[in-house]
Design a protein around this motif. Structure first.
Motif, short mmCIF file in Angstrom:
data_model
loop_
_atom_site.label_atom_id
_atom_site.label_comp_id
_atom_site.label_asym_id
_atom_site.label_seq_id
_atom_site.Cartn_x
_atom_site.Cartn_y
_atom_site.Cartn_z
N SER A 90 -10.86 -11.59 -12.24
CA SER A 90 -9.82 -11.34 -11.25
C SER A 90 -8.47 -11.20 -11.93
N SER A 194 -17.00 -0.29 -1.94
CA SER A 194 -16.67 -1.71 -1.98
C SER A 194 -16.19 -2.16 -0.61
N SER A 196 -14.21 -4.83 -0.43
CA SER A 196 -13.03 -5.63 -0.73
C SER A 196 -11.82 -4.98 -0.08
N ASN A 197 -10.60 -5.31 -0.54
CA ASN A 197 -9.41 -4.63 -0.05
C ASN A 197 -9.55 -3.13 -0.28
N TRP A 200 -9.59 -0.96 -3.58
CA TRP A 200 -10.78 -0.97 -4.44
C TRP A 200 -11.64 0.26 -4.14
N GLN A 251 -18.30 -3.47 6.96
CA GLN A 251 -17.50 -4.68 6.85
C GLN A 251 -17.59 -5.58 8.09
#
Length: 394
Positions: A90, A194, A196-197, A200, A251
């Motif tokens: 990260s 992805s 994620s945010n 990404w 999501q």
């Protein structure tokens, strides 16, 4: 609240908005019958325009070129630093090859641009040297930031490779091995997307689109472009989306509370707001940049998305973020009245496409773009876009 109306939405309307956002997927995008090369973010005609302006000493292109050539990325003494496994945690902690890989990829692209402008074969050979070093060594990426790292580096490599393969006549013996690296190491990761945010998936999708062009992989191109349309719609809010932003089905953002949480706690949705605006403008800039790069590649490959909702979302996102980057006061309803600035050199491609080519007024974006010229690099995956796209009519 500065003229912004906060709507309190009935439950049924919330449910309807959620269903619309989840179920109304954009239409599929088809790969071209024949791929255009060079065709990842920058085209041959754009390169020819930039080269002519630099040779004529015209601004801002000459200044942009000089900045590029003076950077560490254009150093002909650069020694690439490949490794078999790049480990990125990260925020790149640990950083075992992360910076080296990203910067070598930018250097390969920088040298490819320098070759095209100067026709000095030393730059083409240096670009090839860097690409060959990595393709002979890299086998994969590990740790938590591996998908994002793969997207960042994977966005720069095909831009370099496209220019060298299709414009340098001195030969590139290792191009098949380089293609194999993109196909076997990068594409299987970035094509998955992805949850994620949003920056990404947008960065990963940019890499997937560019790699697909270089490999002439129609199936992967179609997959990546379909994911892009869904993700771009879920990243930038337009009032026409309804009371809530659109979402990515995988999501499962199926309640208002989940959406607000995913949007960094922002509960008032206004046109141009992005999913990461309230995180910071730096990460927002990554997402905006990837949207512009994919739209530009799509245009080069024969389908202009700037006239669709993609273009409108890009225009509004640029203008909204540019306003605050330029110093406008942040209202209380936006991110609690405080923004972390740092948008980065990400406006040139979208500004040129929308303002210069399509004639759309973009007052804030124009002011920020002109103030930032000549745009440099973010040291991740954005580089030298005043040179390649600044006021470029092609």
């Amino acid at each position: 609240m500065n003229g912004v109306t906060v709507r309190r939405t009935p439950l049924l309307a919330v449910v309807a908005s959620l269903l619309t956002g989840v179920l109304a997927a954009p239409a599929a995008h088809s790969a071209p019958a024949a791929f255009a090369h060079p065709g990842v973010t920058v085209s041959r005609s754009q390169l020819d325009f930039a080269r002519a302006q630099v040779q004529a000493g015209a601004q801002p292109w000459k200044g942009a070129y000089d900045r590029m050539l003076a950077s560490k990325y254009a150093d002909l003494n650069r020694v690439p630093k490949p490794r078999a496994t790049v480990e990125c945690g990260s925020y790149s902690n640990p950083n075992n090859g992360c910076t080296d890989e990203r910067e070598d990829a930018i250097a390969a692209y920088t040298d490819a641009l320098a070759w095209y402008v100067t026709r000095d074969a030393r730059y083409a050979r240096k670009s090839i040297e860097i690409m060959d070093a990595w393709s002979a060594t890299l086998t994969g990426h590990t740790n938590s930031n591996a998908p994002l790292q793969t997207g960042w580096a994977g966005s720069s490599w095909p831009k370099a490779a496209e220019i060298i393969k299709y414009t340098y006549t001195g030969g590139w013996a290792g191009q098949d091995r380089f293609a194999a690296m993109l196909r076997d190491v990068y594409l299987p990761v970035v094509i998955k997307g992805s949850n994620s945010n949003g920056n990404w998936e947008l960065s990963m999708t940019e890499a997937a689109v560019g790699i697909s062009v270089f490999l002439e992989d129609r199936a992967s191109y179609d997959t990546a472009m379909a994911r892009f349309r869904t993700r771009a719609a879920a990243y930038v809010y337009l009032a026409s989306d309804g009371d809530l932003p659109k979402t990515v089905p995988s999501q499962n953002l199926n309640t208002r509370d989940k959406i607000v949480s995913y949007w960094q706690g922002q509960s008032t949705f206004v046109t141009g707001l992005t999913q990461e605006t309230c995180r910071d403008l730096t990460h927002t800039g990554y997402g905006i940049s990837a949207i512009s790069h994919i739209a530009e590649t799509s245009r080069i490959q024969g389908q202009d998305l700037y006239g669709t909702d993609v273009g409108e979302r890009l225009r509004q996102a640029l203008g909204f973020q540019a306003r605050y980057q330029l110093g406008a006061a942040v209202p209380d309803w936006l991110c609690g009245g405080s923004l972390k600035l740092g948008l980065g050199p990400v406006t040139e491609v979208g500004y040129n496409a929308l303002h210069n080519r399509r004639g759309v007024a973009m007052t804030n974006t124009q002011a920020l773009t002109l103030a930032n010229r000549p745009a440099g690099t973010d040291n991740l995956f954005v580089a030298w876009e005043t040179l390649t796209h600044g006021d470029n009519p092609n």
